[in-house]
Design an enzyme around this catalytic site. Structure first.
Site, short mmCIF file in Angstrom:
data_model
loop_
_atom_site.label_atom_id
_atom_site.label_comp_id
_atom_site.label_asym_id
_atom_site.label_seq_id
_atom_site.Cartn_x
_atom_site.Cartn_y
_atom_site.Cartn_z
N ASN A 1 -4.64 12.79 7.18
CA ASN A 1 -4.75 12.36 5.80
C ASN A 1 -3.38 12.42 5.12
O ASN A 1 -2.61 13.35 5.34
CB ASN A 1 -5.73 13.26 5.06
N GLY B 1 -1.52 12.08 -1.61
CA GLY B 1 -1.02 11.23 -2.67
C GLY B 1 -1.24 9.75 -2.44
O GLY B 1 -0.91 8.93 -3.29
N ASN C 1 -0.11 -4.97 -6.01
CA ASN C 1 0.68 -4.04 -5.19
C ASN C 1 1.97 -4.69 -4.72
O ASN C 1 3.04 -4.07 -4.74
CB ASN C 1 -0.13 -3.58 -3.98
N GLY D 1 0.81 -1.21 0.00
CA GLY D 1 0.00 0.00 0.00
C GLY D 1 0.84 1.26 0.00
O GLY D 1 2.08 1.22 -0.05
N SER E 1 -3.69 -12.97 3.92
CA SER E 1 -4.54 -12.05 4.67
C SER E 1 -4.23 -12.14 6.16
O SER E 1 -4.03 -13.24 6.70
CB SER E 1 -6.01 -12.38 4.43
N ILE F 1 1.39 3.64 2.38
CA ILE F 1 2.27 3.76 3.54
C ILE F 1 3.20 2.56 3.62
O ILE F 1 4.42 2.71 3.85
CB ILE F 1 1.45 3.88 4.83
N ALA G 1 0.56 -2.31 8.71
CA ALA G 1 -0.12 -1.29 7.88
C ALA G 1 -1.33 -1.86 7.15
O ALA G 1 -2.04 -1.12 6.48
CB ALA G 1 0.87 -0.70 6.88
N ASP H 1 1.09 -9.04 1.98
CA ASP H 1 -0.02 -8.24 1.44
C ASP H 1 -1.00 -9.17 0.74
O ASP H 1 -0.60 -10.16 0.13
CB ASP H 1 0.51 -7.19 0.45
N LYS I 1 -8.80 9.62 12.64
CA LYS I 1 -10.23 9.27 12.63
C LYS I 1 -10.61 8.36 13.79
O LYS I 1 -11.79 8.12 14.05
CB LYS I 1 -10.61 8.63 11.29
#
Length: 618
Positions: free
Chosen positions: A455, A458, A327, A300, A350, A302, A372, A322, A418
Site C-alpha cells: 500500500n 498518501g 489529473n 495518478g 485509454s 504513482i 501505471a 492518461d 494483492k
C-alpha cells in the site's frame, strides 16, 4: 509615512549616540575610581583631568568605532550574542585607541587603566543595550504583543535547533505559543535554563511534564535524530493529548532554515517502524537521459511521481498518457512550471483503445514505458469485475503488444502485493497482468518486467487520507477489522523501486521491495487520532465495519513457489517467474476479453480458472 519612519530612525540614532557619549564620558573617571579602591586621592584627580583633556578626541573616535561595528543599526529589542561580541570588540578598540592617543599626547594614566576602562565601558554599553531589549519586552507584553497562556508548548531538544526555534517563538509577535519547558536526553542540560526556559527532564519525563505544565502542544526539534529515535519520541508523545509538530530533517539545520515556518504536523508516515528506503535512484537514472519515455496513467499518484523524477533526469521527450484529463492537466502544469526546458507531451486516451494506443506508439516511438494505468480500488472492482479485466488486463496486454510492435527497449508494469494469492478481482487482474508481462518477455526483444509493492501512503484512495478526513469531520474512524495488517511505503519509495526495475531489467523479473514489518491498521488509526491532539474512543470513536468483499487480513509479497533472489541492493529482491502454458494463456485472454465486453457474470469464475491461486471470498 516614510518621512515619519525616517525621522524616528534619526531620533533613535541620535539618542543612542548621546547615551553612548554619556557612558564613554563616565567610563574613564569610574575606571580610575575603581582603580583607587573607590577613593579619590590627588594623583587620581590628576589622571581624571588628563582623561577629560583627551575626552573630545575619545568621544569622536569611539562613536566612529561603534558606528563601524553597527551598534547604531541593530534592532536592540532582539539583541543577541553576536551583538554582544560586536560591543566587546568595539569597546576593546576604543580602549586601545585611547591608550595610544593619550600616550602620544603625553597624558599620564595608571598602567592598569586601559583594562579597567575597557571593562567599565563594555559593561556600561552592554547593560544599556540589553536593558533596551528588556524594556522592549515588557512594553510588548503590556501592549499584548506577547501572548502568554495561549498555547503551552514543550520543545523536545535543547540543542542548536531547539535554541533557534525557542528564540523565534519568544521574539515573534505572530505566534501564540508559550514555551513552558524543554526536554533533552543530555544529562548535562537537565536542570539548566535555555533563554529563561527550564530543561525540565528527558524523554521519559514527557508524559509527567505534560500534566505538570499543562502542555497543549509538543514541538520536536531534533533534526539529526534517526528515524527510530523520532519514532520512539512520537510513540511517547502520542500517549498524551498534545498536538505534535516536528522539524523535517537535518538539512534544515545545515541550511540555517530552522524556524517556526519549517515545523510540520507529524504525519503517520513517521510511525512506519522503519527508516525511509534509499534505493539509490540517482546512481542509475542515467539510462532515461536522452530517451523517449512514456508513462501510462501519468496523472495518478504513482504515475505523476514517476513523471517528476524522470523529468529531473533530462529525457529527450516525456509522454504522459492518461484517461483522466484533470489529473493529466495538473501534472502538465506542474512540470511546465518546474522544468520549462522539458520536451513534454500530454495525451488523453485509454489503454483499452487498441487504435489509440498503437497510434501513440507509432507517432512517438517511446524507448522506455512505465505502465501505471489501472483500476486499483478493491471494493469497487468487486462490484465491477468486468471493468477490472478490461482496463487492467486487456489494457496491459494491448499496451505490451504495442511496445513489442514498435520496438520499445524496456516495459515496466506497476503491480501490487494483492497479486499474491489474490482474494479479490483487482488482485487477480494484476496477477494476470504479471502473466502477460512474463509471456510477452518470452516472445519479444523488449525487456518486460513487473514491480510489486504494498500500500502506498498518501496515494489517491489510500487509508491515511480517509482517516484524516474522518477525524476532521469528528469521526468515527472506520477500520474493517481490529487485526488487519498491511505493508506500507511512501510514494517516493514506490517510485524509486519502479525506476530501479527499469534500470536493472533483464526481462521477465518481478521486482519485490523489502518493506520491513507490516503495520496494523488499527494502530495507524489510533496514532493518527492521538497525533491530532485527540483521544481515541473519547473525542473520536473507532468503528469496525467488517472485512469488505475480497479483502484479507494480511497481504503477501511473494508466492511460495516464486522463491526469492537477491540483488546488489539488499532491499530489492527478484521473484522467480512461475511457468505456465503460454499458448493456453493466450486463448484464455481472448475468452476473458470477450466475457468482459459482454459484462458476463461468469467473469470471476473464468479468472479462477486462469489464476489457480485466486480464491473468491464469499
Amino acid at each position: 509615512m516614510l518621512k515619519y519612519k525616517n525621522k524616528r530612525l534619526i531620533f533613535r540614532i541620535i539618542l543612542l549616540v548621546l547615551m553612548d557619549m554619556l557612558i564613554i564620558t563616565a567610563a574613564g573617571p569610574l575606571a580610575i575610581y575603581v582603580r583607587y579602591n573607590l577613593f579619590f586621592d590627588p594623583q587620581a584627580i590628576e589622571f581624571i583631568e588628563n582623561i577629560f583633556q583627551y575626552l573630545p578626541v575619545n568621544l569622536i573616535l569611539t562613536v566612529i568605532v561603534f558606528a563601524v561595528f553597527r551598534l547604531y543599526q541593530g534592532i536592540w529589542k532582539y539583541a543577541s550574542a553576536s551583538d554582544l561580541v560586536n560591543i566587546i570588540v568595539a569597546c576593546l578598540i576604543s580602549a586601545v585607541t585611547q591608550t595610544v592617543g593619550m600616550t602620544l599626547m603625553d597624558l599620564r594614566f595608571p598602567r592598569s587603566y586601559p583594562f579597567m576602562y575597557f571593562a567599565v565601558l563594555a559593561a556600561g554599553i552592554s547593560v544599556f543595550r540589553f536593558t533596551y531589549r528588556i524594556l522592549a519586552y515588557f512594553r510588548q507584553k503590556q501592549q499584548g504583543l506577547i501572548k502568554e497562556g495561549k498555547t503551552n508548548t514543550m520543545i523536545v531538544g535543547a540543542g542548536e535547533a531547539g535554541n533557534t526555534l525557542l528564540k523565534e517563538l519568544q521574539n515573534s509577535k505572530f505566534v501564540e505559543q508559550n514555551v513552558c519547558c524543554l526536554v533533552d536526553d543530555d544529562p548535562g542540560k537537565i536542570g539548566k535554563y535555555l533563554r529563561g526556559v527550564l530543561v525540565a527532564g528527558n524523554r521519559k519525563d514527557i508524559c509527567r511534564l505534560v500534566e505538570e505544565y499543562h502542555v497543549d502542544e509538543i514541538m520536536i526539534a531534533i533534526p539529526s535524530a534517526s528515524h527510530a529515535e523520532i519514532q520512539e519520541l512520537l510513540d511517547i508523545c502520542s500517549q498524551t493529548s498534545c498536538k505534535l509538530k516536528v522539524l523535517p530533517g537535518i538539512y534544515q539545520l545545515v541550511n540555517g532554515e530552522v524556524s517556526v515556518s519549517k515545523l510540520r504536523n507529524v504525519e503517520i508516515e513517521d510511525l512506519l517502524g522503519r527508516e525511509p528506503i534509499d534505493t539509490q535512484v540517482e546512481s542509475i537514472m542515467g539510462y532515461v537521459s536522452g530517451k523517449v519515455v512514456l508513462v501510462t496513467g501519468g496523472g495518478g499518484s504513482i504515475g505523476s511521481e514517476l513523471c517528476r523524477q524522470i523529468a529531473r533526469h533530462e529525457p529527450r521527450q516525456l509522454v504522459i498518457f492518461d484517461i483522466y484529463e484533470n489529473n493529466a492537466y495538473d501534472i502538465q502544469q506542474e512540470l511546465k512550471r518546474d522544468y520549462p526546458e522539458l520536451n513534454l507531451v500530454v495525451l488523453i486516451g485509454s489503454v483499452r483503445n487498441t487504435h489509440r494506443i498503437n497510434g501513440v506508439f507509432e507517432k512517438y516511438h517511446p524507448q522506455i514505458v512505465y505502465h501505471a494505468a489501472a483500476h486499483k480500488h478493491v471494493p469497487l472492482m468487486e462490484d465491477s469485475p468486468n471493468e477490472a479485466i478490461k482496463n487492467n488486463v486487456m489494457g496491459t496486454y494491448k499496451t505490451a503488444q504495442a511496445a513489442d510492435k514498435y520496438g520499445v527497449s524496456r516495459f515496466v508494469l506497476i503491480s501490487t502485493d494483492k497479486a499474491v494469492n489474490p482474494t479479490n478481482i483487482m488482485g487477480a487482474s494484476k496477477r494476470l497482468c504479471e502473466m502477460v508481462i512474463q509471456m510477452m518477455n518470452n516472445r519479444s526483444k523488449t525487456e518486460f518486467v513487473a514491480v510489486r509493492f504494498g500500500n502506498v501512503l498518501g496515494s489517491n484512495g489510500s487509508v491515511i487520507p480517509l482517516f484524516k478526513k474522518q477525524i476532521e469531520e469528528g469521526g468515527p474512524v472506520t477500520v474493517t477489522h481490529p487485526d488487519i495488517i498491511r505493508y506500507f511505503m511512501t510514494i517516493p519509495e514506490a517510485v524509486s523501486l519502479v525506476l530501479q526495475a527499469g534500470a536493472r531489467a533483464k526481462g521477465g523479473e518481478i521486482f519485490v521491495l523489502d518493506m520491513g514489518k507490516p503495520v496494523k491498521i488499527l494502530d495507524l488509526a489510533l496514532n493518527l487520532i492521538r497525533l491530532s491532539g485527540l483521544k481515541p474512543y473519547e473525542d473520536i470513536d473507532i468503528v469496525f465495519t467488517g472485512l469488505r468483499p475480497g479483502e484479507k487480513l494480511y497481504e503477501e509479497l511473494l508466492m511460495d513457489e516464486e522463491g526469492l533472489q537477491s540483488t546488489d541492493n539488499e532491499l530489492i529482491h527478484i521473484g522467480k517467474p512461475i511457468d505456465f502454458d503460454e499458448e493456453l494463456f493466450t486463448h484464455q485472454l481472448e475468452e476473458l476479453d470477450e466475457l468482459s465486453r459482454m459484462d458476463s457474470p461468469k467473469i470471476k469464475e473464468k479468472v479462477m480458472e486462469v489464476v489457480p491461486t485466486y480464491h473468491m471470498k464469499g
